[in-house]
Design a protein around this motif. Structure first.
Motif, short mmCIF file in Angstrom:
data_model
loop_
_atom_site.label_atom_id
_atom_site.label_comp_id
_atom_site.label_asym_id
_atom_site.label_seq_id
_atom_site.Cartn_x
_atom_site.Cartn_y
_atom_site.Cartn_z
N LEU A 37 0.95 -1.34 -0.02
CA LEU A 37 -0.03 0.87 0.15
C LEU A 37 0.48 1.38 -0.60
N PHE A 38 2.18 1.62 0.26
CA PHE A 38 3.10 2.82 1.32
C PHE A 38 4.38 2.60 0.10
N GLU A 39 4.58 2.70 -0.45
CA GLU A 39 6.17 3.71 -0.41
C GLU A 39 7.17 3.83 0.08
N ARG A 40 7.92 3.14 1.15
CA ARG A 40 8.63 3.74 1.43
C ARG A 40 10.01 3.97 1.81
N ASN A 41 10.36 5.61 2.10
CA ASN A 41 11.81 5.79 2.23
C ASN A 41 12.53 6.98 2.88
N THR A 42 13.20 7.22 2.49
CA THR A 42 14.31 8.15 3.25
C THR A 42 13.36 9.50 3.36
N ARG A 43 12.96 9.97 2.73
CA ARG A 43 11.91 11.29 1.77
C ARG A 43 10.26 10.85 3.38
N GLY A 44 10.15 9.79 3.20
CA GLY A 44 9.06 9.85 4.15
C GLY A 44 8.17 8.68 3.40
N VAL A 45 7.25 8.97 2.76
CA VAL A 45 6.22 8.03 2.31
C VAL A 45 4.91 8.22 0.84
N ARG A 46 4.85 6.97 0.40
CA ARG A 46 4.21 8.16 -0.71
C ARG A 46 2.63 6.37 -1.00
#
Length: 318
Positions: A45-54
């Motif tokens: 459902l969500f893509e997670r990375n160092t800049r946040g979530v989308r």
């Protein structure tokens, strides 16, 4: 449900930390629950990375449907509560007539104002017809003239009004302050076939029984206004409750009956199996309106405040 609510919060803030703060729980709890939801669905459902979530495309579709579902669920809960409190739904009501400014008119107007999500469906008919419809479940309640003892229905007198004789203004009795029944023995009474015509005929018969010959009675298939117009033209006289005076045309005089000690009753009739909260609220409001009227003018009306089958109370506070 908790997983869906947390997913909505993450989608709104696009941050596990901010979502956790808004929900008042730990960030690790939110992360773990969202991860478990994704594993159960087999969808990221969500893509997670160092800049946040989308949101992923699948996540965006999922969140839109969940948000709509939550809105529907919230509406269902609110609507169910309103129905349980008698604040939403439909009431089917039988009457013999609605007079401008009369008790029933005021009652239904006030009920509509205080419970504006209740739709009122009003049917006009005779006392017998409306009672049959109450028994069949087609009407929630009927308001009928007179008092009744019905073994299969609840009945309660909720309003009383003076008995009046409607005379042509040219009648020899019209100049007086009142009349007595013996003065009317030789008169021709005009009585409607519909509405409360049968109750009027029964009253005339009861007052003459054993005292003088039964007066002439003409049964007419006309409405209340037409009947009053015929009286104005001198075709006869009739019996009305006092509140009908507001619709009397020029040429008709209403006089009280001096020896009529009992006022005419307006009774509510409903099925004991009808548990409608809206019906309870209507009955409570009828008693309240009656009480208010008796305080305003205690001499012109004779209120009925007894509760018969038990106290009438509103189902919920409006």
């Amino acid at each position: 449900m908790a997983s869906l609510i947390q997913a909505l919060a993450v989608a709104e803030y696009l941050s596990f930390r901010h979502a956790a703060t808004a929900l008042g729980i730990s960030q690790s709890s939110v992360s773990a629950r969202i991860r478990a939801l994704e594993e159960e669905l087999g969808v990221q459902l969500f893509e997670r990375n160092t800049r946040g979530v989308r949101l992923t495309a699948a996540g965006q579709h999922f969140i839109e449907r969940v948000r709509a579902g939550i809105d529907h669920l919230d509406h269902a809960v609110k609507t169910a509560n309103m129905i349980a409190c008698g604040e939403k739904g439909t009431l089917c009501i039988g009457v013999h007539a609605l007079l401008p400014g009369g008790f029933l008119d005021l009652l239904l107007e006030r009920f509509s104002r205080e419970y504006n999500n209740i739709r009122l469906h009003v049917v006009e008919g005779t006392a017998r017809d409306t009672q049959v419809q109450v028994r069949e479940g087609k009407l929630d309640i009927a308001f009928v003239a007179g008092t009744y003892e019905l073994p299969d229905l609840h009945t309660r007198a909720i309003w009383r009004d003076r008995v009046m004789i409607a005379l042509p203004a040219t009648h020899s009795l019209a100049e007086g302050q009142d009349v007595v029944w013996s003065q009317l023995a030789a008169e021709t009474f005009l009585v409607r076939c519909g509405g409360n015509g049968q109750q009027v005929q029964d009253l005339i018969a009861a007052r003459s029984e054993g005292r003088w010959p039964m007066p002439a009675i003409l049964r007419l298939n006309v409405g209340r206004v037409s009947l009053l117009s015929m009286i104005a033209r001198g075709h006869g006289i009739s019996v009305f409750a006092e509140e009908n005076a507001v619709i009397a045309p020029p040429g008709v005089v209403f006089l009280p009956v001096r020896d009529e000690l009992e006022p005419v009753a307006l009774s509510a009739v409903w099925s004991p199996s009808n548990r409608s909260p809206a019906l309870k609220n209507l009955l409570h409001l009828a008693v309240e309106l009656n009480r208010d009227a008796s305080r305003t003018d205690p001499t012109s009306r004779r209120p009925v405040l007894s509760n018969g089958h038990g106290a009438i109370r509103p189902n919920c506070t409006p």
